[in-house]
Design an enzyme around this catalytic site. Structure first.
Site, PDB file in Angstrom:
ATOM      1  N   ASP A 335      13.145   1.905  -5.462  1.00  0.00           N
ATOM      2  CA  ASP A 335      12.152   0.519  -5.559  1.00  0.00           C
ATOM      3  C   ASP A 335      11.873   0.353  -7.005  1.00  0.00           C
ATOM      4  O   ASP A 335      12.029   1.062  -8.003  1.00  0.00           O
ATOM      5  CB  ASP A 335      10.801   0.741  -4.971  1.00  0.00           C
ATOM      6  N   ARG A 337       9.902  -2.721  -7.691  1.00  0.00           N
ATOM      7  CA  ARG A 337       9.135  -3.798  -7.757  1.00  0.00           C
ATOM      8  C   ARG A 337       8.112  -3.498  -8.557  1.00  0.00           C
ATOM      9  O   ARG A 337       7.394  -4.558  -9.183  1.00  0.00           O
ATOM     10  CB  ARG A 337       8.466  -3.976  -6.453  1.00  0.00           C
TER      11      ARG A 337
END
Ligand code: ZN
Length: 424
Positions: A335, A337
């Site tokens: 990830d 983000r």
């Protein structure tokens, strides 16, 4: 490379201009005092390409769309140096100012004065400075099939204020472009500002040499997507902890959000949150959807689709126990983000408490609470809204720490949670 943290010992090569509000930099541009107590003390953010001597930031407005602007100029469709006519463009609703706007710890990735530049920097504009808004606030009606469904089945009742007889909802919507104060961003990620600058320079292919040559420029307009807010009810109520706030912070997923792809829970969770926001606002509260352009966990859609293939073609087929592994194989990380900057938008709105957080993400929850905002109830996606093929995703996330009020799946359960084949 030194390991000092921003805000503490600065590397000697970072020469800071110590100056007073209103003072000008070496090239005559206004100096930005991030976190100052008022707009005039803070100074305008000027990212114009029209008059380079006015610039006091690295990068340009509208992030990645600057490339389309270059194409338009190159193609002869846009006159180089066009100045925006801001007549009648002012916000439909005033947000703030809030105390958080003057706290350099609370907000490092949004210009809090970005919606009101025509007002608070009118003197600069009158003097000829090309100061542009980085935030726009307007009104709209939104009309979604899932909300019509809620009307048909009487889950929502029209009130002709927030939810109309025709099934549409009345919203205030806000578009926000990122404005990064690099010392604060570095501190948020616990890295040195010089390391952050060097990596931004290198990973954009050397696109912004000023990142490494102009340490006096502390503000960067990064070439990334920004955020859109949809507010249900009175935006001023967002800052009142006594008014019940229902909120979802949602990261972009074009495949599901727009096209209804059933491999994940993004659109069903988003539309469920919108329904919750409408209901909450009707009951005297206020609702907020904060939508961030971070496609495919900020890995991009090409990487995302490659991962889908890798998941569905692996030995044994798509299964929840291999969900994160396949992403990591393709992207190098699970990830990207990084929710560290996400709470900034909540602080811009003055939010102190989210009574109902419509999210199961532990990363988002930890970032929000860690930034000093209280969270009451966490609202999970109803089981009946999870598409069959998205069971792999939701089970893997729950096992990895996502909020649930049900059972956390064990290894055996994860291995037996299967998705559809590519040609299924
Ligand atoms: Zn999705």
């Amino acid at each position: 490379m030194s390991n000092d943290k921003a805000g503490e010992g600065k590397p000697s090569k970072h020469i800071r201009l110590t100056s007073h509000p209103g003072q000008q930099g070496s090239n005559g541009s206004p100096i930005i005092h991030w976190g100052a107590g008022s707009a005039s003390e803070r100074g305008p953010v000027i990212g114009t390409t029209t008059n380079r001597s006015q610039r006091n930031v690295i990068g340009t407005h509208s992030g990645s769309y600057g490339v389309y602007r270059a194409l338009a100029v190159a193609a002869g469709n846009l006159v180089k140096g066009h100045r925006a006519d801001l007549t009648n463009t002012s916000p439909t609703d005033l947000i703030g100012p809030h105390p958080q706007w003057c706290d350099a710890e609370k907000m490092v990735s949004i210009d809090p004065w970005g919606a009101s530049v025509a007002d608070v920097f009118s003197d600069h504009i009158a003097q000829g400075y090309d100061v542009r808004p980085t935030i726009a606030v307007t009104k709209a009606h939104i009309d979604l099939p899932e909300i019509h469904h809620a009307l048909t089945f009487h889950r929502l009742i029209p009130d002709n204020r927030i939810f109309l007889e025709n099934g549409s909802a009345v919203v205030t919507k806000v578009a926000i472009e990122p404005v990064w104060w690099l010392p604060g961003v570095a501190k948020r990620f616990n890295v040195s500002e010089s390391d952050l600058r060097r990596n931004l320079f290198e990973e954009t292919g050397g696109m912004y040499p000023e990142l490494v040559t102009r340490s006096d420029l502390e503000v960067f307009l990064p070439p990334i997507g920004g955020q859109t807010l949809y507010i249900f009810g009175n935006p001023k109520d967002l800052a009142n902890p006594e008014v019940t706030l229902t909120a979802r912070v949602h990261d972009e997923c074009n495949g599901s959000d727009v096209f209804g792809s059933d491999i994940c829970t993004c659109r069903p969770y988003l539309t469920h949150a919108i329904e919750e926001c409408i209901r909450g606002a009707q009951q005297g509260g206020v609702g907020l959807i904060a939508y961030s352009r971070k496609e495919g966990r900020a890995l991009g859609e090409v990487t995302k689709f490659l991962v889908y293939n890798a998941r569905k073609r692996q030995l044994g087929g798509d299964s929840a126990d291999k969900y994160f592994l396949r992403t990591e194989c393709v992207a190098g990380v699970q990830d990207m983000r990084f929710q560290e900057l996400m709470p900034d938008v909540l602080h811009w709105l003055g939010v102190q408490k989210i009574h109902r957080l419509v999210s199961m993400s532990n990363d988002k929850y930890n970032a929000i609470v860690g930034s000093g905002i209280d969270v009451g109830t966490r609202v999970k996606i109803p089981d009946e809204l999870v598409p069959a093929d998205a069971q792999v995703e939701i089970e893997a996330k729950i096992a990895a720490g996502y909020y649930t009020d049900g059972a956390v799946p064990d290894e055996t359960s994860l291995a037996s949670t299967k998705g559809r084949d590519l040609d299924g």
